[in-house]
Motif scaffolding. Structure first.
Motif, mmCIF file in Angstrom:
data_model
loop_
_atom_site.group_PDB
_atom_site.id
_atom_site.type_symbol
_atom_site.label_atom_id
_atom_site.label_comp_id
_atom_site.label_asym_id
_atom_site.label_seq_id
_atom_site.Cartn_x
_atom_site.Cartn_y
_atom_site.Cartn_z
ATOM 1 N N HIS A 76 -36.452 84.897 27.628
ATOM 2 C CA HIS A 76 -37.035 84.307 28.831
ATOM 3 C C HIS A 76 -35.962 83.631 29.688
ATOM 4 O O HIS A 76 -36.038 82.439 29.990
ATOM 5 C CB HIS A 76 -38.144 83.318 28.449
ATOM 6 C CG HIS A 76 -39.197 83.950 27.607
ATOM 7 N ND1 HIS A 76 -40.125 84.827 28.125
ATOM 8 C CD2 HIS A 76 -39.439 83.880 26.284
ATOM 9 C CE1 HIS A 76 -40.901 85.253 27.148
ATOM 10 N NE2 HIS A 76 -40.508 84.697 26.017
ATOM 11 N N ASP A 112 -35.428 83.912 32.752
ATOM 12 C CA ASP A 112 -35.965 83.407 34.017
ATOM 13 C C ASP A 112 -36.447 81.968 33.886
ATOM 14 O O ASP A 112 -36.234 81.139 34.776
ATOM 15 C CB ASP A 112 -37.092 84.311 34.530
ATOM 16 C CG ASP A 112 -38.275 84.426 33.575
ATOM 17 O OD1 ASP A 112 -38.087 84.285 32.343
ATOM 18 O OD2 ASP A 112 -39.397 84.673 34.049
ATOM 19 N N VAL A 113 -37.066 81.641 32.756
ATOM 20 C CA VAL A 113 -37.542 80.279 32.529
ATOM 21 C C VAL A 113 -36.350 79.339 32.354
ATOM 22 O O VAL A 113 -36.323 78.239 32.910
ATOM 23 C CB VAL A 113 -38.488 80.211 31.313
ATOM 24 C CG1 VAL A 113 -38.923 78.774 31.039
ATOM 25 C CG2 VAL A 113 -39.703 81.111 31.520
ATOM 26 N N ASP A 124 -42.687 80.165 27.656
ATOM 27 C CA ASP A 124 -42.359 81.545 27.998
ATOM 28 C C ASP A 124 -42.856 81.966 29.384
ATOM 29 O O ASP A 124 -42.789 83.130 29.743
ATOM 30 C CB ASP A 124 -42.887 82.510 26.929
ATOM 31 C CG ASP A 124 -44.371 82.363 26.656
ATOM 32 O OD1 ASP A 124 -45.065 81.645 27.403
ATOM 33 O OD2 ASP A 124 -44.845 82.976 25.682
ATOM 34 N N LYS A 125 -43.352 80.985 30.157
ATOM 35 C CA LYS A 125 -43.847 81.292 31.501
ATOM 36 C C LYS A 125 -43.327 80.257 32.495
ATOM 37 O O LYS A 125 -43.293 79.060 32.198
ATOM 38 C CB LYS A 125 -45.372 81.267 31.518
ATOM 39 C CG LYS A 125 -46.015 82.353 30.679
ATOM 40 C CD LYS A 125 -47.525 82.172 30.672
ATOM 41 C CE LYS A 125 -48.200 83.144 29.746
ATOM 42 N NZ LYS A 125 -47.849 82.977 28.357
ATOM 43 N N LEU A 126 -42.965 80.721 33.669
ATOM 44 C CA LEU A 126 -42.498 79.822 34.722
ATOM 45 C C LEU A 126 -43.548 78.775 35.076
ATOM 46 O O LEU A 126 -43.224 77.617 35.356
ATOM 47 C CB LEU A 126 -42.116 80.616 35.971
ATOM 48 C CG LEU A 126 -40.879 81.507 35.846
ATOM 49 C CD1 LEU A 126 -40.759 82.416 37.059
ATOM 50 C CD2 LEU A 126 -39.629 80.663 35.673
ATOM 51 N N SER A 127 -44.804 79.169 35.045
ATOM 52 C CA SER A 127 -45.888 78.254 35.417
ATOM 53 C C SER A 127 -45.978 77.048 34.476
ATOM 54 O O SER A 127 -46.535 76.009 34.853
ATOM 55 C CB SER A 127 -47.223 78.999 35.435
ATOM 56 O OG SER A 127 -47.527 79.519 34.153
ATOM 57 N N GLN A 128 -45.443 77.161 33.293
ATOM 58 C CA GLN A 128 -45.502 76.057 32.345
ATOM 59 C C GLN A 128 -44.640 74.874 32.776
ATOM 60 O O GLN A 128 -44.862 73.753 32.328
ATOM 61 C CB GLN A 128 -45.067 76.524 30.951
ATOM 62 C CG GLN A 128 -46.088 77.401 30.266
ATOM 63 C CD GLN A 128 -45.563 77.918 28.942
ATOM 64 O OE1 GLN A 128 -44.775 78.848 28.905
ATOM 65 N NE2 GLN A 128 -45.994 77.274 27.867
#
Length: 112
Positions: A65, A67-68, A7-11
């Protein structure tokens, strides 16, 4: 099976690193699509406990999500589909399939 939430781009950077140790599965799911629900159910029913030791698995709710989901297209060079299973090994996509083409045996054979 206990899927990790994506759920996060950083992942995505984390997944690339993690894939150097073992293949990483990403299941992209649309909560608005009955075919996606059916494919998700098939994966869940088929998953065996021992497969957790050979593959790391992430679940992406692409409606929540987007964006992801879009970043996966850019980062890994795979066209968007839903439902979709992508397997990353050594930072590269080694399996990509969607809809009824998603095959549990093919996915887990990558981690064998």
């Amino acid at each position: 099976m206990s899927w990790k939430k994506l759920d996060k781009l950083s992942q995505l950077d984390q997944i690339k690193e993690e894939s150097k140790g073992m293949p990483v599965v990403i299941f992209k799911h649309s909560t608005r699509c009955s075919i996606s629900s059916m494919a998700w159910n098939r994966m869940e029913r088929s998953w065996k406990a021992e497969d957790h030791d050979r593959l790391s698995a992430y679940f992406l709710d692409l409606i929540a999500h987007r964006d992801v989901s879009n970043a996966i297209v850019s980062e890994f060079g795979v066209a968007h589909a839903s439902p979709q299973v992508i397997v990353i090994k050594d930072g590269q996509v080694v399996y990509d399939n969607s809809h009824m083409g998603i095959n549990y045996r093919e996915v887990v054979s990558i981690g064998a």
